[in-house]
Write an enzyme that holds these catalytic residues in place. Sequence first.
Site, PDB file in Angstrom:
ATOM      1  N   GLU A  26       0.837  -1.210   0.000  1.00 29.34           N
ATOM      2  CA  GLU A  26       0.000   0.000   0.000  1.00 29.34           C
ATOM      3  C   GLU A  26       0.869   1.255   0.000  1.00 29.34           C
ATOM      4  O   GLU A  26       0.520   2.257  -0.620  1.00 29.34           O
ATOM      5  CB  GLU A  26      -0.934   0.007   1.217  1.00 29.34           C
ATOM      6  CG  GLU A  26      -1.984  -1.085   1.211  1.00 29.34           C
ATOM      7  CD  GLU A  26      -3.011  -0.925   0.103  1.00 29.34           C
ATOM      8  OE1 GLU A  26      -2.629  -0.660  -1.050  1.00 29.34           O
ATOM      9  OE2 GLU A  26      -4.203  -1.091   0.381  1.00 29.34           O
ATOM     10  N   THR A  75      -5.407   6.734  -5.528  1.00 32.44           N
ATOM     11  CA  THR A  75      -5.573   6.911  -4.082  1.00 32.44           C
ATOM     12  C   THR A  75      -4.721   8.074  -3.582  1.00 32.44           C
ATOM     13  O   THR A  75      -5.173   8.879  -2.753  1.00 32.44           O
ATOM     14  CB  THR A  75      -5.210   5.601  -3.346  1.00 32.44           C
ATOM     15  OG1 THR A  75      -6.123   4.590  -3.772  1.00 32.44           O
ATOM     16  CG2 THR A  75      -5.314   5.750  -1.840  1.00 32.44           C
TER      17      THR A  75
END
Length: 310
Positions: free
Chosen positions: A132, A184
Amino acid sequence: MAFVNKKVKVAAPATVANLVCGFDILGLCLHDPYDIMEVELLNEKKVIVKSADGYPLPEDPALNTAGAPLLEMLKEVEDNIGFSVLIHKRIKPGSGVGSSAASAAGAVVAANHLLDNRFTKDELVQFAMFGEKVASGVKHADNVTPCIFGGVTLIRSIFPLDIVPLSSPPLYVTVVHPQIEVRTADARAILKQKVLLKDAIKQWGNIAGLVAGFLKNDYDLIGRSLEDYLVEPVRSILIPGFDDLKKACKAAGALGGGISGSGPSIFMLSKEESTAKEVEKVMQQCYTQLGIDFHTYLTTINTGGVKILD
Ligand code: HSE
């Protein structure tokens, strides 16, 4: 040390992070869509990641969402081994349903299987968060945790890691993915760094209400708690038709819902399958009218997480 299995195939599912009010701390695992990943043991300390569909991936594993977690895992392994990963990408990157998390979680669960499950699920989440970080610049665990644990999960803290798996009543999840890409990192960059106390009070009321709703199987409480005063009002400007679609889905009977992760996908929870089907129709009408291509998924909560196939 001799390892029993040399190769494994896993299904790594999509996830819905945030669950509207729980930015970075709540998430749930879906049955659909999912990636297929094939991971093979190598007899040297290295990681190779390849795409089965020609999707361009960084050659350097340290810059890859599946590679970075495996490099971290190898730091904890004394044996002279490595991993080769082949990804069949079905969850589109930038869709908001945990594409990077599926690669990261699928890789570490598969590798752990090949290592005779020497690492705990919490340790796998720690490794997967490095994926991530590669994807969005930040370690957040609200996609990788439900992907690894299955079901609905609360991440009370990431430093130190404190994961609380939550039970939930049966729910249908309808997702629409308008075919636009929202990174994101970009969706995080636009967020305000300060919040008003009056908004924070409403927000933590909803988070507590949502958690209580899941644990008490209280559908109405779940629906009432799916409101976000902090993040969604800012991010929704990135998603065409968001406000109208949300209203129309609730009018069709959805308990509630909102932006899935950092978007652009939108998810809605329903108690009955028939309602979830109506909600899907509403989503289809909305994006057909707007002239934006889309995909919809009608699925349920996946309580198993990443699945070993063979
Ligand atoms: N909690 C993360 C965010 C999830 O909203 O930025 C990203 O999928």
